[in-house]
Design a protein around this motif. Structure first.
Motif, PDB file in Angstrom:
ATOM      1  N   ARG A  93       0.851  -1.191   0.000  1.00 20.58           N
ATOM      2  CA  ARG A  93       0.000   0.000   0.000  1.00 20.58           C
ATOM      3  C   ARG A  93       0.887   1.242   0.000  1.00 20.58           C
ATOM      4  O   ARG A  93       1.878   1.290   0.714  1.00 20.58           O
ATOM      5  CB  ARG A  93      -0.880  -0.037   1.250  1.00 20.58           C
ATOM      6  N   GLU A 101      -4.150  -4.809 -13.090  1.00 19.74           N
ATOM      7  CA  GLU A 101      -4.006  -4.593 -11.654  1.00 19.74           C
ATOM      8  C   GLU A 101      -2.855  -3.623 -11.445  1.00 19.74           C
ATOM      9  O   GLU A 101      -1.723  -3.887 -11.861  1.00 19.74           O
ATOM     10  CB  GLU A 101      -3.719  -5.912 -10.940  1.00 19.74           C
ATOM     11  N   ASP A 120     -10.582   2.070 -11.555  1.00 21.77           N
ATOM     12  CA  ASP A 120     -11.436   1.492 -10.520  1.00 21.77           C
ATOM     13  C   ASP A 120     -10.714   1.610  -9.197  1.00 21.77           C
ATOM     14  O   ASP A 120      -9.812   0.836  -8.897  1.00 21.77           O
ATOM     15  CB  ASP A 120     -11.739   0.028 -10.853  1.00 21.77           C
ATOM     16  N   THR A 121     -11.105   2.603  -8.390  1.00 20.27           N
ATOM     17  CA  THR A 121     -10.484   2.796  -7.079  1.00 20.27           C
ATOM     18  C   THR A 121     -11.298   2.141  -5.965  1.00 20.27           C
ATOM     19  O   THR A 121     -10.856   2.129  -4.818  1.00 20.27           O
ATOM     20  CB  THR A 121     -10.321   4.292  -6.749  1.00 20.27           C
ATOM     21  N   ASP A 122     -12.480   1.606  -6.309  1.00 19.60           N
ATOM     22  CA  ASP A 122     -13.286   0.929  -5.290  1.00 19.60           C
ATOM     23  C   ASP A 122     -12.738  -0.456  -4.972  1.00 19.60           C
ATOM     24  O   ASP A 122     -12.860  -0.935  -3.849  1.00 19.60           O
ATOM     25  CB  ASP A 122     -14.747   0.808  -5.750  1.00 19.60           C
ATOM     26  N   SER A 123     -12.149  -1.109  -5.964  1.00 19.94           N
ATOM     27  CA  SER A 123     -11.550  -2.426  -5.752  1.00 19.94           C
ATOM     28  C   SER A 123     -10.121  -2.251  -5.256  1.00 19.94           C
ATOM     29  O   SER A 123      -9.441  -1.296  -5.608  1.00 19.94           O
ATOM     30  CB  SER A 123     -11.516  -3.218  -7.070  1.00 19.94           C
ATOM     31  N   LEU A 124      -9.700  -3.174  -4.426  1.00 16.98           N
ATOM     32  CA  LEU A 124      -8.307  -3.156  -3.986  1.00 16.98           C
ATOM     33  C   LEU A 124      -7.623  -4.374  -4.560  1.00 16.98           C
ATOM     34  O   LEU A 124      -8.177  -5.459  -4.506  1.00 16.98           O
ATOM     35  CB  LEU A 124      -8.225  -3.182  -2.453  1.00 16.98           C
ATOM     36  N   GLY A 150      -6.827  -1.938  -6.846  1.00 21.65           N
ATOM     37  CA  GLY A 150      -7.043  -0.895  -7.856  1.00 21.65           C
ATOM     38  C   GLY A 150      -6.765  -1.427  -9.250  1.00 21.65           C
ATOM     39  O   GLY A 150      -5.798  -2.158  -9.464  1.00 21.65           O
ATOM     40  N   TRP A 151      -7.644  -1.091 -10.170  1.00 23.91           N
ATOM     41  CA  TRP A 151      -7.541  -1.624 -11.530  1.00 23.91           C
ATOM     42  C   TRP A 151      -7.716  -0.521 -12.555  1.00 23.91           C
ATOM     43  O   TRP A 151      -8.491   0.413 -12.356  1.00 23.91           O
ATOM     44  CB  TRP A 151      -8.626  -2.679 -11.760  1.00 23.91           C
ATOM     45  N   ILE A 199      -2.743  -5.437   1.808  1.00 24.63           N
ATOM     46  CA  ILE A 199      -3.334  -5.698   0.504  1.00 24.63           C
ATOM     47  C   ILE A 199      -2.840  -7.055   0.014  1.00 24.63           C
ATOM     48  O   ILE A 199      -1.634  -7.287  -0.056  1.00 24.63           O
ATOM     49  CB  ILE A 199      -2.960  -4.619  -0.536  1.00 24.63           C
ATOM     50  N   SER A 224      -2.561  -9.283  -3.082  1.00 25.00           N
ATOM     51  CA  SER A 224      -2.610  -9.188  -4.540  1.00 25.00           C
ATOM     52  C   SER A 224      -2.894 -10.550  -5.160  1.00 25.00           C
ATOM     53  O   SER A 224      -2.429 -11.580  -4.672  1.00 25.00           O
ATOM     54  CB  SER A 224      -1.276  -8.651  -5.064  1.00 25.00           C
TER      55      SER A 224
END
Length: 191
Positions: A53, A73, A105-109, A111-112, A187, A189
């Motif tokens: 992170r 990703e 996409d910042t809602d998914s971790l 981030g995509w 996080i 991955s």
């Protein structure tokens, strides 16, 4: 899929004054300020590595050999914005994608980066490191960094300040709760 630091953070999540207070160093004493600042940076770098992170705003670059079938990703959330998406086309020329060709996409971790649903990714040339995604990541300010992460940093700065050598003839005990401060922020991955 290497991830490279392009621009390092210009601020730390813990201030020199906070670290000196934690280490019980009088604020008027400045002899160890450079050392304490270096310990703060080292602790931030270590916790970023451990968590996967970004803590403070920094610019990173994800490099791929080709566009994937789906999203990319990014890693090291929280992502703030995409700086650029560049790729080498089939003729070997560098192309910069317009910002309407993708979404973040910042809602998914963790981030995509997602391609436009209607067009998908363009065809990149069969060249190593053909795709480069540059983005900013990290919390917008030190106030936004979770307190448990800051506490982990302070504990390590204090320990390193008091124990400056790599080896010692005395027994040093690790406190089992310290790394637990990070558990909820780690996080995991998939890539």
């Amino acid at each position: 899929m290497p991830l490279t630091l392009i621009t390092a953070p210009t601020a730390e999540p813990v201030t020199l004054a906070e670290a000196k207070l934690h280490c019980r160093v009088e604020t008027s004493m400045t002899a160890d300020d450079a050392l304490i600042n270096a310990l703060i940076s080292a602790a931030r770098e270590q916790v970023e590595h451990t968590l996967g992170r970004s803590l403070m705003t920094q610019v990173l670059e994800r490099v791929l050999d080709a566009f994937p079938d789906g999203g990319i990703e990014l890693g090291m959330p929280p992502q703030q914005a995409i700086v650029s998406v560049k790729y080498l086309d089939t003729a070997g020329g560098e192309v910069t994608l317009g910002s309407t060709a993708y979404s973040l996409d910042t809602d998914s971790l963790p981030g995509w980066l997602l391609p436009d649903a209607d067009t998908g990714w363009p065809e990149a040339g069969a060249i190593a490191n053909a795709v480069r995604v540059r983005f900013t990541a990290g919390y917008a300010s030190a106030d936004a960094v979770p307190d448990s992460i800051k506490q982990w940093i302070l504990i390590h700065v204090g320990y390193w300040y008091a124990n400056r050598e790599a080896a010692s003839d005395r027994k040093l005990e690790r406190l089992p709760y310290v790394d637990c401060l990070l558990d909820r922020w780690r996080i995991w991955s998939v890539g």
